[in-house]
Design an enzyme around this catalytic site. Sequence first.
Site, PDB file in Angstrom:
ATOM      1  N   SER B 150       0.836  -1.200   0.000  1.00 29.61           N
ATOM      2  CA  SER B 150       0.000   0.000   0.000  1.00 29.61           C
ATOM      3  C   SER B 150       0.878   1.259   0.000  1.00 29.61           C
ATOM      4  CB  SER B 150      -0.967  -0.065   1.189  1.00 29.61           C
ATOM      5  OG  SER B 150      -2.012   0.855   1.016  1.00 29.61           O
ATOM      6  N   ASP B 227     -10.215  -5.491  -3.378  1.00 27.42           N
ATOM      7  CA  ASP B 227      -9.571  -4.487  -2.530  1.00 27.42           C
ATOM      8  C   ASP B 227     -10.430  -3.219  -2.509  1.00 27.42           C
ATOM      9  OD1 ASP B 227      -7.888  -2.431  -1.533  1.00 27.42           O
ATOM     10  OD2 ASP B 227      -6.123  -3.567  -2.145  1.00 27.42           O
ATOM     11  N   HIS B 256      -7.455  -6.082   0.886  1.00 25.57           N
ATOM     12  CA  HIS B 256      -6.246  -5.287   1.167  1.00 25.57           C
ATOM     13  C   HIS B 256      -5.523  -5.768   2.434  1.00 25.57           C
ATOM     14  CE1 HIS B 256      -4.075  -1.627   0.042  1.00 25.57           C
ATOM     15  NE2 HIS B 256      -4.054  -1.220   1.301  1.00 25.57           N
TER      16      HIS B 256
END
Lengths: 279, 279
Positions: B150, B227, B256
Amino acid sequence: MAVTLVSSNRSFKGRQFVYKHASTTTQCEMTFGVYIPDHEADEKRPALFYLSGLTCTHANFMEKSGFQQYASKYRFIVVHPDTSPRGVDVEGDSDSWDFGKGAGFYVNATVEKWAKNYRMYDYIVKELLEDVVPKVAPIDAARVGIFGHSMGGHGAITIGLRNPSKFKSISAFAPICNPITVPWGQKALAGYLGDDQSTWQQYDASEILKAYTGPCRIILIDQGTADNFLAQLKPETLKETNHAGVMLRMQPEFDHSYYFIATFMEDHFEHHAKHFRSI
Amino acid sequence: MAVTLVSSNRSFKGRQFVYKHASTTTQCEMTFGVYIPDHEADEKRPALFYLSGLTCTHANFMEKSGFQQYASKYRFIVVHPDTSPRGVDVEGDSDSWDFGKGAGFYVNATVEKWAKNYRMYDYIVKELLEDVVPKVAPIDAARVGIFGHSMGGHGAITIGLRNPSKFKSISAFAPICNPITVPWGQKALAGYLGDDQSTWQQYDASEILKAYTGPCRIILIDQGTADNFLAQLKPETLKETNHAGVMLRMQPEFDHSYYFIATFMEDHFEHHAKHFRSI
């Protein structure tokens, strides 16, 4: 009895679920996790129950052990309950970390104050295994094993040996093996069962093993040599009998943490798989 | 500069360490984790730097990803720093979860208020890699890779591509790929660098890739199709050039979370190992 989905995450070739339900055994809302590998619509899969240690909820194992990759590889359903009733307040249940909340010790309490809610033995053996889990996961009831860590290792050995028709294989990471002789166990058993120590033996792994005459069980136990709690665990008290053997592996340098559990997780899946193959 | 041991746990064939030190770059005490596989006294080992995402500390990756088994198998040192300065209080650094504490974005801030402490780019690239880690782990400086998740995927790609002589391989889980065009990135880049958007491009993975003319880099990226943050991540903005390729794998049903990261962790170790073998 409604079982409500809390969360669902794709993980390896399967899904990690968390559910909650109103328990008739503990008289409160209970949360548990279950990993379900991908399967055909009509396919039943073997299952492992994992019992956690002191202070844990259903989440520690789910987040820290890395078990999902092996549950995916072996295609086992894995059920991981909480360690005590939650959401009810019994006076004194939060005074210490080794008694009350997070410390159910997998017993059915008989002391009045605790007897209504603290019934983790029946919760696991009856309600969860027979009523709740079959509602959400396609378990093959003929191939169910049990394992756990520390207080949960105590739970796995005692519940497994007392219910050999329900649990066909047993293993443990750093289990409490002789609770009637150590402070953690004495505090819990006196608290939940009262002062008559003759009633404590039904929850003592070493005492149960000594008297065990059921079908053959080989129990895999991993124990770290650098475990700070070794004096409370006493794996040397588990003695082989004609009906049961203990495969105790002392693992150099390992402590009591989930780093230890994760390291030997695959061996435990293989241990249970070996037993299921012979069924 | 003293580096102090916080904890040490045996894990697979190696040890998980946590250290802290007074950072000259961020002007505060920084904590980082490092896994060191068993090795000979004079043996240097390849290393991976893992950069975490928004809200994380050094601990999330250590506790939830299961990376240790692969670090043990491949015998890689793995370094996992914190995501921002801690222990200093800059006004507004705790007002939101996507800016300030836990959200350093791996940039060197130029806006005066943040410029003293928020220098995570230099902290990773210079202080940690060159000064601090060599004090505690036998890293082979010729074989160092970088990866992350991320916000940390953004960090891995930007830092990796801008420093090809230091980082020989790059991969990412669900990285932020084009921060100058999405809310998370715009907030962070404006906050740390000010309103002149021409300065933002040096921290934008897509912009850096577009202009990249260094040695060949194939970047492995895994991205879950389920996600929730896909609109902030924009992996489709990463375009192949003559000097760099992107191996983007869209993984059905994955979200995620660390369940996603753990599932594909081994592939990322193999990706970096492949690059190291050719050095």
